[in-house]
Design a protein around this motif. Structure first.
Motif, PDB file in Angstrom:
ATOM      1  N   SER A 147      -7.051   8.656   8.001  1.00 36.53           N
ATOM      2  CA  SER A 147      -6.490  10.011   8.068  1.00 36.53           C
ATOM      3  C   SER A 147      -7.289  10.922   8.992  1.00 36.53           C
ATOM      4  CB  SER A 147      -6.430  10.634   6.667  1.00 36.53           C
ATOM      5  OG  SER A 147      -7.717  11.044   6.226  1.00 36.53           O
ATOM      6  N   ASP A 148      -8.484  10.525   9.369  1.00 38.09           N
ATOM      7  CA  ASP A 148      -9.258  11.307  10.341  1.00 38.09           C
ATOM      8  C   ASP A 148      -8.716  11.143  11.758  1.00 38.09           C
ATOM      9  OD1 ASP A 148     -10.943  12.428   8.500  1.00 38.09           O
ATOM     10  OD2 ASP A 148     -12.569  10.981   8.800  1.00 38.09           O
ATOM     11  N   PHE A 149      -7.962  10.071  12.013  1.00 40.19           N
ATOM     12  CA  PHE A 149      -7.444   9.801  13.348  1.00 40.19           C
ATOM     13  C   PHE A 149      -6.043  10.366  13.554  1.00 40.19           C
ATOM     14  CE2 PHE A 149     -10.714   6.669  12.682  1.00 40.19           C
ATOM     15  CZ  PHE A 149     -11.375   6.640  13.899  1.00 40.19           C
ATOM     16  N   TYR A 150      -5.223  10.305  12.515  1.00 38.90           N
ATOM     17  CA  TYR A 150      -3.861  10.801  12.629  1.00 38.90           C
ATOM     18  C   TYR A 150      -3.335  11.118  11.244  1.00 38.90           C
ATOM     19  CZ  TYR A 150      -3.129   5.811  11.716  1.00 38.90           C
ATOM     20  OH  TYR A 150      -3.203   4.542  11.192  1.00 38.90           O
ATOM     21  N   THR A 151      -2.283  11.927  11.208  1.00 36.43           N
ATOM     22  CA  THR A 151      -1.674  12.291   9.929  1.00 36.43           C
ATOM     23  C   THR A 151      -0.983  11.079   9.329  1.00 36.43           C
ATOM     24  OG1 THR A 151      -1.317  14.557  10.707  1.00 36.43           O
ATOM     25  CG2 THR A 151      -0.037  13.827   8.792  1.00 36.43           C
ATOM     26  N   LEU A 152      -1.393  10.718   8.156  1.00 33.52           N
ATOM     27  CA  LEU A 152      -0.723   9.625   7.447  1.00 33.52           C
ATOM     28  C   LEU A 152       0.592  10.143   6.886  1.00 33.52           C
ATOM     29  CD1 LEU A 152      -3.716   7.970   5.552  1.00 33.52           C
ATOM     30  CD2 LEU A 152      -2.680   7.279   7.718  1.00 33.52           C
ATOM     31  N   GLN A 153       1.672   9.432   7.196  1.00 38.13           N
ATOM     32  CA  GLN A 153       3.004   9.843   6.766  1.00 38.13           C
ATOM     33  C   GLN A 153       3.538   8.891   5.706  1.00 38.13           C
ATOM     34  OE1 GLN A 153       4.357  12.572   7.587  1.00 38.13           O
ATOM     35  NE2 GLN A 153       3.439  13.197   9.546  1.00 38.13           N
ATOM     36  N   PRO A 154       4.447   9.366   4.849  1.00 38.08           N
ATOM     37  CA  PRO A 154       5.060   8.478   3.867  1.00 38.08           C
ATOM     38  C   PRO A 154       5.691   7.260   4.536  1.00 38.08           C
ATOM     39  CG  PRO A 154       5.586  10.749   3.372  1.00 38.08           C
ATOM     40  CD  PRO A 154       4.896  10.758   4.707  1.00 38.08           C
ATOM     41  N   GLY A 155       5.414   6.107   3.979  1.00 36.85           N
ATOM     42  CA  GLY A 155       5.933   4.863   4.514  1.00 36.85           C
ATOM     43  C   GLY A 155       4.947   4.109   5.374  1.00 36.85           C
ATOM     44  N   VAL A 156       3.876   4.775   5.806  1.00 41.82           N
ATOM     45  CA  VAL A 156       2.844   4.078   6.578  1.00 41.82           C
ATOM     46  C   VAL A 156       2.228   2.991   5.704  1.00 41.82           C
ATOM     47  CG1 VAL A 156       0.508   4.323   7.532  1.00 41.82           C
ATOM     48  CG2 VAL A 156       2.311   5.919   8.205  1.00 41.82           C
ATOM     49  N   LEU A 157       2.020   1.809   6.298  1.00 44.27           N
ATOM     50  CA  LEU A 157       1.432   0.679   5.580  1.00 44.27           C
ATOM     51  C   LEU A 157       0.045   0.388   6.151  1.00 44.27           C
ATOM     52  CD1 LEU A 157       1.655  -1.787   3.620  1.00 44.27           C
ATOM     53  CD2 LEU A 157       2.606  -3.057   5.564  1.00 44.27           C
ATOM     54  N   LEU A 158      -0.958   0.407   5.303  1.00 45.87           N
ATOM     55  CA  LEU A 158      -2.316   0.022   5.690  1.00 45.87           C
ATOM     56  C   LEU A 158      -2.604  -1.349   5.110  1.00 45.87           C
ATOM     57  CD1 LEU A 158      -4.254   3.339   4.884  1.00 45.87           C
ATOM     58  CD2 LEU A 158      -3.183   2.667   7.049  1.00 45.87           C
ATOM     59  N   GLU A 159      -3.029  -2.279   5.963  1.00 47.13           N
ATOM     60  CA  GLU A 159      -3.477  -3.585   5.479  1.00 47.13           C
ATOM     61  C   GLU A 159      -4.994  -3.556   5.390  1.00 47.13           C
ATOM     62  OE1 GLU A 159      -1.786  -6.923   7.473  1.00 47.13           O
ATOM     63  OE2 GLU A 159       0.267  -6.201   7.205  1.00 47.13           O
ATOM     64  N   THR A 160      -5.543  -4.174   4.358  1.00 50.89           N
ATOM     65  CA  THR A 160      -6.920  -3.889   3.970  1.00 50.89           C
ATOM     66  C   THR A 160      -7.925  -4.999   4.258  1.00 50.89           C
ATOM     67  OG1 THR A 160      -6.392  -4.674   1.744  1.00 50.89           O
ATOM     68  CG2 THR A 160      -6.169  -2.306   2.146  1.00 50.89           C
ATOM     69  N   GLY A 161      -7.511  -6.054   4.933  1.00 51.20           N
ATOM     70  CA  GLY A 161      -8.448  -7.132   5.248  1.00 51.20           C
ATOM     71  C   GLY A 161      -8.269  -8.327   4.340  1.00 51.20           C
ATOM     72  N   THR A 162      -8.754  -9.465   4.805  1.00 49.83           N
ATOM     73  CA  THR A 162      -8.539 -10.720   4.080  1.00 49.83           C
ATOM     74  C   THR A 162      -9.862 -11.346   3.659  1.00 49.83           C
ATOM     75  OG1 THR A 162      -7.218 -12.773   4.166  1.00 49.83           O
ATOM     76  CG2 THR A 162      -8.603 -12.302   6.077  1.00 49.83           C
ATOM     77  N   PRO A 163      -9.872 -12.092   2.568  1.00 50.03           N
ATOM     78  CA  PRO A 163     -11.090 -12.814   2.185  1.00 50.03           C
ATOM     79  C   PRO A 163     -11.287 -14.071   3.029  1.00 50.03           C
ATOM     80  CG  PRO A 163      -9.356 -13.230   0.584  1.00 50.03           C
ATOM     81  CD  PRO A 163      -8.807 -12.219   1.559  1.00 50.03           C
ATOM     82  N   GLY A 164     -12.409 -14.727   2.836  1.00 53.68           N
ATOM     83  CA  GLY A 164     -12.679 -15.987   3.518  1.00 53.68           C
ATOM     84  C   GLY A 164     -11.677 -17.052   3.121  1.00 53.68           C
ATOM     85  N   GLY A 165     -11.645 -18.126   3.909  1.00 53.34           N
ATOM     86  CA  GLY A 165     -10.763 -19.234   3.616  1.00 53.34           C
ATOM     87  C   GLY A 165      -9.645 -19.409   4.612  1.00 53.34           C
ATOM     88  N   THR A 166      -9.626 -18.577   5.655  1.00 56.09           N
ATOM     89  CA  THR A 166      -8.602 -18.764   6.685  1.00 56.09           C
ATOM     90  C   THR A 166      -8.891 -20.042   7.468  1.00 56.09           C
ATOM     91  OG1 THR A 166      -9.851 -17.484   8.317  1.00 56.09           O
ATOM     92  CG2 THR A 166      -8.281 -16.279   6.925  1.00 56.09           C
ATOM     93  N   ALA A 167      -7.898 -20.494   8.214  1.00 55.98           N
ATOM     94  CA  ALA A 167      -8.084 -21.692   9.034  1.00 55.98           C
ATOM     95  C   ALA A 167      -9.125 -21.461  10.128  1.00 55.98           C
ATOM     96  CB  ALA A 167      -6.750 -22.111   9.651  1.00 55.98           C
ATOM     97  N   TRP A 168      -9.270 -20.220  10.556  1.00 51.69           N
ATOM     98  CA  TRP A 168     -10.254 -19.886  11.577  1.00 51.69           C
ATOM     99  C   TRP A 168     -11.645 -20.407  11.203  1.00 51.69           C
ATOM    100  CZ3 TRP A 168     -11.060 -14.141  13.511  1.00 51.69           C
ATOM    101  CH2 TRP A 168     -11.934 -14.148  14.597  1.00 51.69           C
ATOM    102  N   ALA A 169     -11.981 -20.327   9.935  1.00 46.62           N
ATOM    103  CA  ALA A 169     -13.310 -20.759   9.490  1.00 46.62           C
ATOM    104  C   ALA A 169     -13.564 -22.237   9.759  1.00 46.62           C
ATOM    105  CB  ALA A 169     -13.491 -20.462   8.003  1.00 46.62           C
TER     106      ALA A 169
END
Length: 202
Positions: free
Chosen positions: A119-141
């Motif tokens: 919210s410091d960068f832009y006004t958060l509006q209704p309907g905006v979706l924030l994704e919060t990060g993933t735990p370990g265990g992806t194929a990348w590892a």
């Protein structure tokens, strides 16, 4: 072809319900409408690109912005139904095999901090979706060619990238699960998707 290294990422999705800018952390959850399940599908060979001087350059844009890259849902659970968004188990299954298993309690930045930060960068509006990060265990590892650092856990299976025909289920306690098939683009893609989901029991 978009990628040869298609990866999964279970993530808690935070849906904004009340607009705000410069939201203080202690008021941040008041701006949350609810929570959903997200799979932040990523093309790792477009995200982690070898740098001419060694190491890797990480490009989030090309790695995470393509058709069907971010399935979410299948519904939103309202904020009042989740006592604490930092106490939710997250899991990913590929063809029924457990690949990721962890808790939002181990997030580097909690939901309130993330809402306040963005919210410091832009006004958060209704309907905006924030994704919060993933735990370990992806194929990348499991892929040292692009900087992966594999580690072993007895409760989860370490395996490679997604392939056509795979079925991915991501789930979060208190919210639900989301199942998607991996299909190659083409005329029969929809039919293949329907068959893959039916075979998985989804």
């Amino acid at each position: 072809m978009v990628t040869r290294k298609l990866d999964y990422e279970v993530e808690l999705g935070v849906v904004i319900g009340k607009p705000g800018r410069h939201i203080p952390r202690d008021r941040a959850l008041e701006h949350v409408f609810g929570y959903t399940v997200a799979n932040d599908v990523t093309a790792r060979d477009r995200q982690a690109v070898p740098h001419p001087e060694g190491g890797f350059e990480y490009r989030l844009g090309p790695g995470k912005n393509f058709d069907t890259c971010a399935p979410v849902g299948p519904w939103i659970v309202t904020r009042d139904e989740i006592d604490d968004p930092q106490q939710l188990g997250l899991r990913t299954y590929v063809n029924g095999e457990l690949r990721q298993s962890n808790s939002t309690a181990k997030m580097i930045w909690d939901v309130a901090t993330l809402v306040s930060f963005f919210s410091d960068f832009y006004t958060l509006q209704p309907g905006v979706l924030l994704e919060t990060g993933t735990p370990g265990g992806t194929a990348w590892a499991t892929d040292p060619d692009i900087g992966g650092r594999p580690y072993e856990r007895e409760d989860v299976k370490r395996a490679g990238y997604l392939q056509p025909g795979d079925v991915v289920t991501v789930e979060i306690d208190g919210i639900g699960s989301l199942t998607n098939p991996i299909v190659s683009p083409g005329v029969d893609a929809l039919r293949s998707a329907e068959q893959a989901i039916a075979q998985s029991g989804g």
